[in-house]
Design a protein around this motif. Structure first.
Motif, PDB file in Angstrom:
ATOM      1  N   TRP A 104       0.806  -1.215   0.000  1.00  0.00           N
ATOM      2  CA  TRP A 104       0.000   0.000   0.000  1.00  0.00           C
ATOM      3  C   TRP A 104       0.844   1.272   0.000  1.00  0.00           C
ATOM      4  N   ARG A 105       2.081   1.162   0.407  1.00  0.00           N
ATOM      5  CA  ARG A 105       2.939   2.350   0.460  1.00  0.00           C
ATOM      6  C   ARG A 105       3.146   2.961  -0.930  1.00  0.00           C
ATOM      7  N   CYS A 160      -0.397  11.597   4.640  1.00  0.00           N
ATOM      8  CA  CYS A 160      -0.277  10.996   3.314  1.00  0.00           C
ATOM      9  C   CYS A 160      -1.490  11.348   2.468  1.00  0.00           C
ATOM     10  N   LEU A 161      -1.318  11.176   1.171  1.00  0.00           N
ATOM     11  CA  LEU A 161      -2.390  11.456   0.223  1.00  0.00           C
ATOM     12  C   LEU A 161      -2.437  10.312  -0.778  1.00  0.00           C
ATOM     13  N   ARG A 172      -2.201   3.620  10.428  1.00  0.00           N
ATOM     14  CA  ARG A 172      -0.907   3.488  11.098  1.00  0.00           C
ATOM     15  C   ARG A 172      -0.498   4.877  11.593  1.00  0.00           C
ATOM     16  N   TRP A 173       0.509   4.921  12.440  1.00  0.00           N
ATOM     17  CA  TRP A 173       0.983   6.242  12.833  1.00  0.00           C
ATOM     18  C   TRP A 173       1.544   6.982  11.616  1.00  0.00           C
ATOM     19  N   ARG A 329       7.561  -9.117  20.319  1.00  0.00           N
ATOM     20  CA  ARG A 329       6.753  -8.197  19.516  1.00  0.00           C
ATOM     21  C   ARG A 329       5.386  -7.977  20.163  1.00  0.00           C
ATOM     22  N   PRO A 330       4.854  -6.766  20.065  1.00  0.00           N
ATOM     23  CA  PRO A 330       3.486  -6.552  20.515  1.00  0.00           C
ATOM     24  C   PRO A 330       2.523  -7.422  19.705  1.00  0.00           C
ATOM     25  N   ALA A 331       1.403  -7.750  20.278  1.00  0.00           N
ATOM     26  CA  ALA A 331       0.443  -8.613  19.584  1.00  0.00           C
ATOM     27  C   ALA A 331      -0.038  -7.979  18.287  1.00  0.00           C
ATOM     28  N   GLU A 332      -0.215  -6.668  18.289  1.00  0.00           N
ATOM     29  CA  GLU A 332      -0.687  -5.974  17.092  1.00  0.00           C
ATOM     30  C   GLU A 332       0.216  -4.769  16.837  1.00  0.00           C
ATOM     31  N   PRO A 333       1.343  -4.967  16.163  1.00  0.00           N
ATOM     32  CA  PRO A 333       2.257  -3.852  15.930  1.00  0.00           C
ATOM     33  C   PRO A 333       1.588  -2.738  15.140  1.00  0.00           C
ATOM     34  N   ALA A 334       1.941  -1.507  15.469  1.00  0.00           N
ATOM     35  CA  ALA A 334       1.336  -0.363  14.793  1.00  0.00           C
ATOM     36  C   ALA A 334       1.871  -0.172  13.388  1.00  0.00           C
TER      37      ALA A 334
END
Length: 384
Positions: A104-105, A160-161, A172-173, A329-334
């Motif tokens: 998606w980036r 972002c656009l 995301r952040w 790792r966190p369960a749901e990384p940002a």
């Protein structure tokens, strides 16, 4: 290795391993050097790299003699990427089959990426009367024009656009306007060349005033973007914006409270989260600037050699630095996780490019502070 020797090894690695020197992607800078499936170049890291090359010259390091030859190729590559009607691709995989179907980036413009490119070009391009009229300045004008597309209603930058017809990126952040954009604002203001368009300066100032006043209360949960915000405020101060001095110092103190054994976890409030080398380097770098400016208390000063020692221990004899070092790792990384690079791989020369740049700069800063010497203003201006 000692911290100065480690910084030398990092610089040697950075001038050798991340650069693409042949083929259609020559002049590109890899984000990570860890195998063909993760082999990609992208503009953000190239912007960092240009800033780092100027920093290398500012320090008078032995490797600085190589900077000019390397710089020309990186700028040429960026100019070609920027010329695309939609702007540059966020990531360009050197092996197209390795690009994820859901990358998606590549379907949006990102203010942060463009800001890092703009800073790098501003640091690298020739100065002097009439310099802005040369063809070399065209990429800088292009980044300014692309950033103009990302203005929000209040004049500050959107995160972002999406390109026309592209789906909205995931939350995301990095896709949400927030304090991390202070690094764009501060960098644009600190590295101004005197020919910025009024709209670019206005957007940087509006972004500063949007995200800096409530930073202490709204500090991102992730240490990485939180430190981006602090780095931006340090650079904004160089441009004369001192109103948020307290926000910077209090935010650093909040993060410092979570440092243990030279580690600030990926999530400051989750001590069992990943140990990321970029976060340790960022924490050390900001702390060194504050210490050099006599804005750090005794506890903060005592933490600096611990951060430097932990960072040094992560660098291989070849100067390669892994993205992370153990931890859970966190369960749901940002954010999607970067490819893990083991200690064994780092010894083989595999590593992360931006982590290496941050670490080289942090250890160079720390060497000055540890010897009781001031940090030159130009070094802070060229914060990678």
């Amino acid at each position: 290795m000692t911290p100065p020797a480690t910084a030398t090894a990092l610089a040697d690695w950075l001038l050798d391993r991340p650069l693409v020197t042949t083929g259609p992607h020559a002049g590109g800078v890899r984000g990570s050097v860890c195998g063909p499936d993760h082999d990609y170049v992208y503009p953000e890291i190239a912007g960092y790299y240009l800033t780092w090359l100027s920093f290398l010259e500012a320090t008078g390091a032995p490797q600085a003699a190589q900077a000019d030859a390397v710089r020309a190729g990186v700028i040429g590559r960026l100019a070609r990427e920027l010329a695309a009607e939609r702007g540059p691709r966020t990531r360009r995989y050197l092996r197209p089959a390795a690009e994820p179907a859901d990358e998606w980036r590549n379907h949006a413009l990102f203010a942060f990426d463009l800001g890092m490119v703009h800073r790098g070009l501003a640091a690298a391009l020739p100065a002097g009367p009439g310099a802005e009229q040369s063809d070399a300045w065209a990429p800088l004008a292009r980044t300014a024009a692309l950033l103009d597309r990302l203005r929000d209603r209040d004049g500050s930058w959107l995160a972002c656009l999406p390109h026309p017809g592209a789906p909205a990126p995931p939350p995301r952040w990095s896709t949400t306007a927030g304090p991390h954009l202070l690094k764009v604002a501060g960098g644009v203001l600190a590295l101004a060349r005197g020919t910025e368009t009024p709209s670019l300066t206005a957007a940087a100032t509006a972004t500063l005033h949007r995200h800096a006043p409530g930073l202490v209360a709204g500090l991102p949960a992730m240490s990485h973007p939180a430190l981006y915000a602090l780095e931006g405020l340090l650079q904004a101060e160089l441009a004369g914006h001192h109103a948020y001095r307290g926000q910077l110092e209090e935010s650093y103190a909040l993060l410092l409270a979570h440092v243990a054994d030279g580690v600030l976890p990926e999530y400051a409030r989750q001590p069992d989260s990943r140990v990321r080398s970029d976060v340790i380097a960022q924490m050390l770098r900001v702390g060194c600037v504050l210490a050099a400016q006599d804005r750090l208390d005794t506890a903060g000063r005592h933490a600096l050699p611990l951060l430097a020692r932990r960072l040094t221990a992560m660098v291989s004899p070849l100067g390669a630095l892994p993205f992370e070092d153990g931890g859970t790792r966190p369960a749901e990384p940002a954010e999607p996780a970067e490819p893990a690079v083991s200690r064994a791989s780092a010894v083989a020369g595999h590593g992360n490019t931006w982590c290496a740049m941050f670490a080289h700069q942090a250890l160079t800063f720390h060497d000055r502070v540890a010897r009781g010497q001031p940090l030159p203003r130009e070094w802070i201006r060229l914060l990678v």
